[in-house]
Design a protein around this motif. Structure first.
Motif, PDB file in Angstrom:
ATOM      1  N   ILE A 278       0.839  -1.118   0.039  1.00  0.00           N
ATOM      2  CA  ILE A 278       0.213  -0.094   0.003  1.00  0.00           C
ATOM      3  C   ILE A 278       0.917   1.263  -0.023  1.00  0.00           C
ATOM      4  O   ILE A 278       1.794   1.288   0.892  1.00  0.00           O
ATOM      5  N   ASN A 279       0.822   2.068  -0.933  1.00  0.00           N
ATOM      6  CA  ASN A 279       1.166   3.463  -0.897  1.00  0.00           C
ATOM      7  C   ASN A 279       0.579   4.418  -0.046  1.00  0.00           C
ATOM      8  O   ASN A 279      -0.329   5.083  -0.544  1.00  0.00           O
ATOM      9  N   ASP A 280       1.005   4.612   1.240  1.00  0.00           N
ATOM     10  CA  ASP A 280       0.271   5.271   2.207  1.00  0.00           C
ATOM     11  C   ASP A 280       0.228   6.778   1.700  1.00  0.00           C
ATOM     12  O   ASP A 280      -0.947   7.316   1.682  1.00  0.00           O
ATOM     13  N   ALA A 281       1.367   7.301   1.234  1.00  0.00           N
ATOM     14  CA  ALA A 281       1.332   8.617   0.859  1.00  0.00           C
ATOM     15  C   ALA A 281       0.351   8.992  -0.374  1.00  0.00           C
ATOM     16  O   ALA A 281      -0.355  10.040  -0.130  1.00  0.00           O
TER      17      ALA A 281
ATOM     18  N   TYR B  65      -4.892  11.058  -2.485  1.00  0.00           N
ATOM     19  CA  TYR B  65      -6.263  10.882  -3.034  1.00  0.00           C
ATOM     20  C   TYR B  65      -7.427  11.133  -2.148  1.00  0.00           C
ATOM     21  O   TYR B  65      -8.285  11.765  -2.661  1.00  0.00           O
ATOM     22  N   TYR B  66      -7.284  10.613  -1.076  1.00  0.00           N
ATOM     23  CA  TYR B  66      -8.225  10.815   0.006  1.00  0.00           C
ATOM     24  C   TYR B  66      -8.703  12.325   0.280  1.00  0.00           C
ATOM     25  O   TYR B  66      -9.682  12.771   0.306  1.00  0.00           O
ATOM     26  N   GLY B  67      -7.445  12.905   0.564  1.00  0.00           N
ATOM     27  CA  GLY B  67      -7.642  14.111   0.844  1.00  0.00           C
ATOM     28  C   GLY B  67      -8.093  15.298  -0.322  1.00  0.00           C
ATOM     29  O   GLY B  67      -9.181  16.057  -0.188  1.00  0.00           O
ATOM     30  N   ASP B  68      -7.890  14.887  -1.725  1.00  0.00           N
ATOM     31  CA  ASP B  68      -8.405  15.601  -2.763  1.00  0.00           C
ATOM     32  C   ASP B  68      -9.866  14.992  -2.835  1.00  0.00           C
ATOM     33  O   ASP B  68     -10.728  16.027  -3.271  1.00  0.00           O
ATOM     34  N   LEU B  69     -10.197  13.862  -2.713  1.00  0.00           N
ATOM     35  CA  LEU B  69     -11.609  13.541  -2.845  1.00  0.00           C
ATOM     36  C   LEU B  69     -12.532  14.278  -1.644  1.00  0.00           C
ATOM     37  O   LEU B  69     -13.594  14.638  -1.976  1.00  0.00           O
ATOM     38  N   GLU B  70     -12.036  14.337  -0.596  1.00  0.00           N
ATOM     39  CA  GLU B  70     -12.733  15.111   0.449  1.00  0.00           C
ATOM     40  C   GLU B  70     -12.922  16.415   0.377  1.00  0.00           C
ATOM     41  O   GLU B  70     -14.047  16.857   0.587  1.00  0.00           O
ATOM     42  N   ARG B  71     -11.938  17.154  -0.426  1.00  0.00           N
ATOM     43  CA  ARG B  71     -12.133  18.678  -0.800  1.00  0.00           C
ATOM     44  C   ARG B  71     -13.209  18.821  -1.609  1.00  0.00           C
ATOM     45  O   ARG B  71     -13.815  19.641  -1.634  1.00  0.00           O
ATOM     46  N   LEU B  72     -13.052  17.871  -2.530  1.00  0.00           N
ATOM     47  CA  LEU B  72     -14.287  18.009  -3.816  1.00  0.00           C
ATOM     48  C   LEU B  72     -15.552  17.490  -3.187  1.00  0.00           C
ATOM     49  O   LEU B  72     -16.617  18.294  -3.784  1.00  0.00           O
ATOM     50  N   ALA B  73     -15.534  16.640  -2.375  1.00  0.00           N
ATOM     51  CA  ALA B  73     -16.840  16.356  -1.749  1.00  0.00           C
ATOM     52  C   ALA B  73     -17.533  17.461  -0.864  1.00  0.00           C
ATOM     53  O   ALA B  73     -18.758  18.101  -0.822  1.00  0.00           O
TER      54      ALA B  73
ATOM     55  N   ALA C  89     -10.678   6.222  -3.064  1.00  0.00           N
ATOM     56  CA  ALA C  89      -9.283   6.386  -2.819  1.00  0.00           C
ATOM     57  C   ALA C  89      -8.314   5.088  -2.846  1.00  0.00           C
ATOM     58  O   ALA C  89      -7.386   5.082  -3.396  1.00  0.00           O
ATOM     59  N   PHE C  90      -8.824   3.990  -2.364  1.00  0.00           N
ATOM     60  CA  PHE C  90      -8.223   2.735  -2.385  1.00  0.00           C
ATOM     61  C   PHE C  90      -7.983   2.339  -3.537  1.00  0.00           C
ATOM     62  O   PHE C  90      -7.087   1.435  -4.091  1.00  0.00           O
ATOM     63  N   GLN C  91      -9.107   2.402  -4.507  1.00  0.00           N
ATOM     64  CA  GLN C  91      -9.052   1.971  -5.720  1.00  0.00           C
ATOM     65  C   GLN C  91      -8.271   2.623  -7.024  1.00  0.00           C
ATOM     66  O   GLN C  91      -8.084   2.320  -7.982  1.00  0.00           O
TER      67      GLN C  91
ATOM     68  N   GLU D 170      -2.301   2.913  -8.587  1.00  0.00           N
ATOM     69  CA  GLU D 170      -0.672   2.716  -7.898  1.00  0.00           C
ATOM     70  C   GLU D 170      -0.973   2.852  -6.481  1.00  0.00           C
ATOM     71  O   GLU D 170       0.022   3.028  -5.725  1.00  0.00           O
ATOM     72  N   VAL D 171      -2.166   2.920  -5.884  1.00  0.00           N
ATOM     73  CA  VAL D 171      -2.210   2.798  -4.456  1.00  0.00           C
ATOM     74  C   VAL D 171      -1.880   1.484  -3.843  1.00  0.00           C
ATOM     75  O   VAL D 171      -1.148   1.298  -2.669  1.00  0.00           O
ATOM     76  N   ALA D 172      -2.757   0.364  -4.478  1.00  0.00           N
ATOM     77  CA  ALA D 172      -2.257  -0.883  -4.063  1.00  0.00           C
ATOM     78  C   ALA D 172      -1.781  -1.731  -5.124  1.00  0.00           C
ATOM     79  O   ALA D 172      -2.134  -1.590  -6.097  1.00  0.00           O
ATOM     80  N   VAL D 173      -0.292  -2.031  -4.955  1.00  0.00           N
ATOM     81  CA  VAL D 173       0.574  -2.664  -5.779  1.00  0.00           C
ATOM     82  C   VAL D 173       0.959  -4.114  -5.487  1.00  0.00           C
ATOM     83  O   VAL D 173       1.226  -4.335  -4.353  1.00  0.00           O
TER      84      VAL D 173
END
Length: 291
Positions: A80-83, A88-96, A110-112, A115-118
């Motif tokens: 898992i690429n934490d960073a 991704y999660y932060g960007d999606l949260e702001r858009l929401a 965000a998980f999907q 390159e998040v899960a490799v």
């Protein structure tokens, strides 16, 4: 020294990660006919394995089976690429927030993201293949040794059949003078019967008699047959096994035996020729299994 194409060899390998079993069986064939069963993760190694078989076993109908099983491994196969996930999660949260959208599915989205899960690169496969390759080489070596052992048995049989032909050829010699004298006597008797009915030129008769006897002469065939038998002996003792050459020599031996039979004009020699052909067929049959 000759080798048989019939062979069998096995090898095993086991460590804390996996177990490997290699089995090789070979039978006679004019060419290399290899049926190779590899584990799916090493399918690209087939050419390498085929080259190993060709180098050591040369030819034959070969079946190679590699039985491979990995032991239980709890190590996760995904990184898992934490960073990147947090970004991704932060960007999606702001858009929401901007569009006043619900946030229940943000984690999944965000998980999907790319390159998040490799999938983890299995660096152990290269080392594992070297272990499998070593097991294959060991099994091939055992198969080759099996072939050498079988070849010794074949050599004994081929030598026996060759010697039998040589002994039968010596028997032919015991009838050779008798055969010529019988032919002379028969022709002379026919001539005596003919003289009462026609004039016969004695000189011409003698010339024809010599010509006829020369047509029945098998001296050259005997010399060539002995030569072929001696050559077969040399090939059987040669450092390198050569079944094809033994087959060719067998063909030449057969030609001389057939010619002796066609010139024999003697029942006992004909019987001996049949026995020689029987021994030759045994040589040809065994030669098919010689590498």
């Amino acid at each position: 020294m000759i080798k048989s194409m019939t062979g069998y060899g096995t090898a095993q390998f086991e460590n804390e990660n996996c177990s490997v079993s290699v089995e090789i069986k070979s039978l006679n064939s004019k060419y290399l006919d290899a049926n190779i069963k590899l584990p799916r993760i090493f399918m690209e190694k087939e050419i390498e394995v085929r080259n190993l078989l060709s180098e050591k076993l040369e030819r034959g109908k070969i079946a190679l089976i590699i039985d491979f099983s990995k032991k239980e491994d709890d190590t996760p196969r995904v990184e898992i690429n934490d960073a990147l996930f947090r970004k991704y999660y932060g960007d999606l949260e702001r858009l929401a927030d901007d569009v006043d959208a619900p946030k229940q599915e943000l984690f999944k989205l965000a998980f999907q993201m790319p390159e998040v899960a490799v999938s983890k690169k299995d660096d152990g496969n290269a080392e594992l293949w070297q272990n499998i390759r070593s097991a294959v080489i060991e099994a091939v070596g055992k198969c080759d040794e099996f072939r050498r052992h079988e070849g010794q048995t074949l050599a004994v049989k081929l030598t026996e059949y060759k010697d039998n032909i040589g002994a039968l050829l010596e028997k032919v010699l015991t009838y050779e003078d008798e055969r010529i004298e019988t032919v002379k006597a028969r022709i002379s008797q026919n001539l005596t019967e003919l003289k009462g009915r026609a004039d016969v030129d004695q000189n011409r008769f003698e010339q024809e008699l010599i010509y006829y006897i020369e047509k029945l002469d098998i001296s050259e065939e005997k010399v060539r047959l002995r030569s072929h038998l001696d050559y077969l002996d040399q090939v059987l003792d040669a450092p390198k096994s050569n079944g094809k050459k033994i087959g060719f020599i067998g063909q030449e031996i057969g030609r001389e035996i057939n010619t002796i039979g066609s010139k024999a004009n003697h029942s006992e020699i004909q019987r001996i020729v049949v026995q020689m052909k029987d021994e030759l067929e045994k040589i040809k049959e065994q030669a098919l299994n010689v590498l």
